[in-house]
Each structure stands twice: as C-alpha cells, then as structure tokens.
Design a protein around this motif. Structure first.
Motif: not given
Length: 421
Positions: A85, A100, A103-104, A107, A130, A133-134, A137, A144
């Motif tokens: 991370s 980061f 888990s990202d 997903h 990066l 990534l949200r 989600e 988030p």
C-alpha cells in the motif's frame, strides 16, 4: 577408536544421596483474572501516554504515489519496494489524496471481469490511472474508503481507536509544512507496527495476558452446527460459517469475489476433511495483475499457488487455548498479519486477525463511525483535502524518501508502509 559402554560392562557408580533444597520464591505475581485485567489497563494507559511519533523506526522509507500514475507502474513500484500500500498525492493542490491498497486492485479485477474482457483489461491497465479508481468503485456500487488521517502527535490510543472505528488496517500520519502551510505525509501507522510497539515496550504486562484466546473472544470461530451422519447437505450450507473457505480446486476469481464481498484479505484453503493446507491472500493477486495475466483468474488455487513468490513466509497457526501473551510474543518476533486457529490434526476452527487483537487491547470503542477529522486537529491548511483528485493533475515522482528522528524504543523496519493488506 571410541568405545561404547553397555549396561553389562559399564562401571558401577555409587550415587550420592540427594538433599532437597527449598525452592526459590517466585517474584512474579500469580496468574489470575485480576492480573490479566490490570495488565490490560496498564497497556491502555501506556498507549494514552505515547504518540504516533514514538513508533517511528530510526530509519525508514516512505513510498508516495502521484494520483496521475498508471496502475501498472504503481504495482511495479509496490512490488519492487516490498510493500502492499502507499499514500496518494494530489500534486496540483499539494494535498493528500487517499491510499492505494490491495482492495483497489481487487475492485479493478471485478470491474473488468464483469464489464469488459481480458483483452480490454490488459490494454486498459497500461493507461489506467490511480485517480480513476474511485470511479471503478462507483460502477461496482462499493462505498469509497474514508479519507483518514491522523497527526503524528496524536496519542497511540486515539490512533488505535481510529483504526478500529473505521475498520482500517493503516492510517496516514499528516502534518503541515511550517513555511508553506501545505500538507506533508510523514509516515503510515499500521496495525502491525502498533501491536509490535506494544509487544516490545510492554513486555511485563504482556506476560500477564495469560487467558486463552477463545475465552477472551478474540477472533472469528466456526459456529455452524455439523450435520448428522448421512444427512443431505442443504443448498448454501457452509460447515465453517461464518468463515469463508476454498479448496485447491476453487478458481482464483471465486476467491477474489470473497475478498471483495466480505471485505477480507485471506481465505483458508482446506481439504475434504477440513484440514488447513494453505492460505490464499489478496497480495497473491497483485502478481497476476502486474504481469497482465488476467487469464490466470480462471486458474485453480492449486495452480495459482505454484506462481506464488518463493519467499512466502507460510501459514501461521495456533490453537484456541493459546494465550494472548503468547500471540503478542509471536508478533514481536516475526511479521504476522493473521493466524489460523486449528484443532486436532489441523482442522479449521477459526481465524484471528490483527484487527481482532487490537480491538481487544484497546477496549470498547464505537464501531463503524467514520470521523470527518483527525482526533488531534491539524492547523487549517490553505485548502481542504478533496474527496477525489482532479483529472488534470500533473505527474509527480512516484517515490520519496525521508527520515524520522531516532526512537530508541523501537527497532528499524524496512519500510514506512508495512506489508499488511
């Protein structure tokens, strides 16, 4: 040439009569519920008198990734530095932009598996950034992660409460530059580092935590009732409920779905008798994604384990009767992130995570609350941290190194971002 004395030719030795000497008086207090509770209270008071700064090793590395960095390059950076991370940085506003984590990646895998194809995933991951990534989600309907932060001068007790309340495995420590007023990422406090700090500096109290883990309610244990002999198994019946399990024939993607759906970071691999034969973790998936091997998601766990890094430390097991003090001593000696509880010849009985241990040591706090601010206020920055970094932020170098002031009570660690998923 040497000779061996046998019972028939060995010389007779006259034994001197033994004299019983009085046994030395032990200066350790007897184990009891009262001594256990007193040790627990002493550890909590210690945490209230120490700050997050105190956990910093003498020297460490801090990996910071710009939110404009491609996902594939970010993964390479994590693997090359041996971490799982890293904090994200919005270079346009000079502000912290989240974390980061593995888990990202989980997903991202689910998104491409459900909404696209392997070929499209392999092509898109080359340019996928990066900061997007949200958006993934949102497509998956995943909430988030909260934008957590804590000040380095906050007490360890407050930092531990924040970790428990938000179910987080790590919390970034942020300060403000005295000249520019901009945010500065100082370090990352993980559950492992916090628990190891306790085990090193509270040794006398740790020895008094002698009660069994199951009696203390630490961990998740199998609660499903076994079926009668010859009874037909109902559809959806899990003999190890509430623990998710897999076999060597389970596909990687099925396990990835367990990671995402249940918010867990490891799944025990068992045989037909319930004997634990291995453990598949979220970090095992990183290698597949970094290499662009999305086709490997259809591999069985048995085949995927053959691609695991040779430095995998192995599965750490314990029994329900082991004490909390013994577990803390183990954390002091080696990097442990979870223990599989077994009985008999290795049959799965439960799982204990660092979250379980930290929650017990800190005591009852409100679970599920997401603080909007640090428990130790940071002076007002020029602009508040955004919920998501802007798309036009210029790139920043993906790694930065700094050093912390010496702290004699904690040994050096390899990185400021520990290997906890």
């Amino acid at each position: 040439m040497s000779t061996t004395l046998s019972p028939s030719n060995s010389p007779r030795v006259r034994r001197r009569g033994s004299t019983r000497r009085p046994r030395a008086v032990s200066h350790l207090p007897p184990f009891s519920q009262e001594s256990h509770d007193a040790a627990l209270a002493a550890i909590r008071n210690y945490l209230k008198g120490r700050t997050s700064y105190d956990t910093f090793p003498v020297s460490f590395r801090l990996i910071v990734l710009d939110s404009k960095l491609e996902v594939k390059k970010a993964l390479q950076c994590l693997l090359l530095n041996g971490v799982v991370s890293a904090p994200l940085w919005n270079s346009e506003k000079s502000q912290f932009a989240g974390m980061f984590t593995v888990s990202d990646i989980i997903h991202l895998i689910q998104y491409y598996y459900q909404c696209s194809s392997y070929d499209a995933a392999a092509a898109d991951v080359e340019t996928f950034r990066l900061e997007s990534l949200r958006d993934i989600e949102k497509q998956l309907g995943v909430a988030p992660p909260p934008l957590l932060r804590e000040h380095p001068s906050a007490t360890l007790f407050e930092a531990a409460k924040l970790l428990i309340q938000t179910h987080a495995r790590r919390v970034p420590l942020l300060d403000l530059d005295s000249e520019t007023g901009h945010e500065v990422i100082v370090s990352i406090l993980t559950q492992y580092r916090l628990l190891k700090f306790i085990s090193i500096n509270c040794g006398r109290d740790i020895q008094q935590l002698h009660l069994p883990l199951r009696r203390l309610g630490i961990g998740t244990f199998v609660t499903a009732q076994p079926l009668p002999p010859g009874a037909e198994r109902p559809e959806g019946y899990n003999p190890y409920h509430p623990i998710s399990t897999a076999t060597l024939d389970t596909t990687v993607f099925d396990v990835v779905h367990m990671f995402s759906a249940r918010g867990i970071s490891a799944v025990p691999i068992i045989d037909e008798d319930g004997i634990v034969v291995n453990l598949y973790e979220t970090v095992d998936v990183i290698t597949l994604v970094r290499l662009g091997a999305y086709q490997s998601l259809d591999l069985t766990i048995s085949e995927a384990l053959n691609q695991r890094s040779p430095d995998f430390p192995g599965v750490v097991i314990c029994t329900a009767s082991d004490s909390l003090g013994t577990l803390m001593q183990l954390i002091k000696k080696r990097r442990v992130h979870r223990l599989v509880v077994v009985e008999g010849e290795g049959r799965l009985l439960g799982i204990i995570t660092l979250s379980d241990v930290l929650r017990y040591l800190v005591g009852d706090v409100t679970i599920g609350e997401v603080p909007t601010e640090s428990t130790t206020p940071i002076p007002d920055p020029p602009t508040p941290a955004p919920e998501a970094p802007p798309a036009d932020a210029p790139p920043l170098p993906d790694a930065a190194a700094d050093a912390a002031p010496p702290e004699p009570e904690h040994p050096p660690e390899e990185s400021a971002v520990d290997g906890q998923t």
